[in-house]
Scaffold this motif. Sequence first.
Motif, PDB file in Angstrom:
ATOM      1  N   ALA A  85      15.919  45.808  28.663  1.00 62.84           N
ATOM      2  CA  ALA A  85      15.707  46.777  27.578  1.00 62.84           C
ATOM      3  C   ALA A  85      16.890  47.718  27.443  1.00 62.84           C
ATOM      4  O   ALA A  85      17.395  47.946  26.345  1.00 62.84           O
ATOM      5  CB  ALA A  85      14.434  47.583  27.834  1.00 62.84           C
ATOM      6  N   PHE A  89      19.956  47.320  24.662  1.00 65.18           N
ATOM      7  CA  PHE A  89      20.016  48.444  23.726  1.00 65.18           C
ATOM      8  C   PHE A  89      21.469  48.877  23.530  1.00 65.18           C
ATOM      9  O   PHE A  89      21.885  49.229  22.435  1.00 65.18           O
ATOM     10  CB  PHE A  89      19.181  49.616  24.252  1.00 65.18           C
ATOM     11  CG  PHE A  89      19.147  50.789  23.332  1.00 65.18           C
ATOM     12  CD1 PHE A  89      18.368  50.757  22.183  1.00 65.18           C
ATOM     13  CD2 PHE A  89      19.894  51.919  23.587  1.00 65.18           C
ATOM     14  CE1 PHE A  89      18.318  51.838  21.320  1.00 65.18           C
ATOM     15  CE2 PHE A  89      19.850  53.006  22.729  1.00 65.18           C
ATOM     16  CZ  PHE A  89      19.064  52.962  21.600  1.00 65.18           C
ATOM     17  N   ILE A 158      13.540  42.170  22.426  1.00 63.12           N
ATOM     18  CA  ILE A 158      14.908  42.628  22.167  1.00 63.12           C
ATOM     19  C   ILE A 158      15.176  42.625  20.663  1.00 63.12           C
ATOM     20  O   ILE A 158      15.679  43.599  20.105  1.00 63.12           O
ATOM     21  CB  ILE A 158      15.932  41.757  22.923  1.00 63.12           C
ATOM     22  CG1 ILE A 158      15.849  42.032  24.423  1.00 63.12           C
ATOM     23  CG2 ILE A 158      17.351  42.000  22.399  1.00 63.12           C
ATOM     24  CD1 ILE A 158      16.576  41.016  25.292  1.00 63.12           C
ATOM     25  N   THR A 161      12.890  45.248  18.791  1.00 61.17           N
ATOM     26  CA  THR A 161      13.210  46.662  19.044  1.00 61.17           C
ATOM     27  C   THR A 161      14.690  46.962  18.864  1.00 61.17           C
ATOM     28  O   THR A 161      15.171  47.996  19.328  1.00 61.17           O
ATOM     29  CB  THR A 161      12.782  47.061  20.467  1.00 61.17           C
ATOM     30  OG1 THR A 161      13.513  46.268  21.419  1.00 61.17           O
ATOM     31  CG2 THR A 161      11.295  46.873  20.667  1.00 61.17           C
ATOM     32  N   LYS A 166      15.995  54.270  22.592  1.00 60.86           N
ATOM     33  CA  LYS A 166      15.954  53.803  23.974  1.00 60.86           C
ATOM     34  C   LYS A 166      14.599  54.056  24.629  1.00 60.86           C
ATOM     35  O   LYS A 166      14.064  53.189  25.325  1.00 60.86           O
ATOM     36  CB  LYS A 166      17.067  54.461  24.778  1.00 60.86           C
ATOM     37  CG  LYS A 166      17.164  53.964  26.202  1.00 60.86           C
ATOM     38  CD  LYS A 166      18.353  54.545  26.903  1.00 60.86           C
ATOM     39  CE  LYS A 166      17.914  55.719  27.722  1.00 60.86           C
ATOM     40  NZ  LYS A 166      18.924  56.248  28.614  1.00 60.86           N
ATOM     41  N   ARG A 169      11.989  51.590  23.387  1.00 60.29           N
ATOM     42  CA  ARG A 169      12.258  50.268  23.964  1.00 60.29           C
ATOM     43  C   ARG A 169      11.770  50.205  25.406  1.00 60.29           C
ATOM     44  O   ARG A 169      11.088  49.259  25.797  1.00 60.29           O
ATOM     45  CB  ARG A 169      13.757  49.962  23.929  1.00 60.29           C
ATOM     46  CG  ARG A 169      14.266  49.502  22.593  1.00 60.29           C
ATOM     47  CD  ARG A 169      15.782  49.341  22.625  1.00 60.29           C
ATOM     48  NE  ARG A 169      16.235  48.262  23.480  1.00 60.29           N
ATOM     49  CZ  ARG A 169      16.511  47.042  23.058  1.00 60.29           C
ATOM     50  NH1 ARG A 169      16.377  46.730  21.791  1.00 60.29           N
ATOM     51  NH2 ARG A 169      16.938  46.125  23.892  1.00 60.29           N
ATOM     52  N   LYS A 170      12.129  51.200  26.195  1.00 54.07           N
ATOM     53  CA  LYS A 170      11.720  51.214  27.599  1.00 54.07           C
ATOM     54  C   LYS A 170      10.204  51.192  27.721  1.00 54.07           C
ATOM     55  O   LYS A 170       9.645  50.488  28.567  1.00 54.07           O
ATOM     56  CB  LYS A 170      12.311  52.435  28.303  1.00 54.07           C
ATOM     57  CG  LYS A 170      13.771  52.298  28.645  1.00 54.07           C
ATOM     58  CD  LYS A 170      14.340  53.539  29.278  1.00 54.07           C
ATOM     59  CE  LYS A 170      13.842  53.712  30.680  1.00 54.07           C
ATOM     60  NZ  LYS A 170      14.497  54.817  31.387  1.00 54.07           N
TER      61      LYS A 170
END
Length: 185
Positions: A85, A89, A158, A161, A166, A169-170
């Motif tokens: 992730a 990113f 991936i 998002t 960030k 995504r996490k």
Amino acid sequence: MRERMLEVARDLFVKNGYNATTTADIVKRSGSSKGTLYYHFETKENLFLEILNREEDGWLQVWRDEEKKCSNNTEKFHRFNELSAITDFYYPLQMAMIEFYSKDHESKLVQEKIDELDQRYINQYYEIFKAGNEAGEWNLEDIETTSQIAAATVTGLILFTFKADKDKRKELFARFSHTFLKGLL
């Protein structure tokens, strides 16, 4: 000159994407010639694959360093996904990769190289799942298929998002890790 062309091409792919970067751009900016470019790389696809291969080598080294910090395979699975992730990113070639992967490739060799890169990613899951089986953390009957499912799901996350911040995504990758492992246990 080969290294210079790789460096210039990477910069152009990051800036312009795969489709908008031409071999003429790479030749001009690197100060080389088309003959030199095609001497080192048969095609633009081969040049891009070399860049991806190097990027993947670097990513796997980061993973190997992180993997050593994990105390068990459950933790490895979570950390591998979190690293995917975070790394993706900030991965500057992401858009060019999406363009490249969604293109029809006529060369069987190019497709084989793409498949090889994909398999390297799947293999990381395979190693984690196999070690988890051996340690009694879970009991998977088909490690290969489970590894493919995990890799495909993370690849989808991936892409899904790509423009998310960030933290979002996490959060999504952590939720995936938890949900996936809960299904294994």
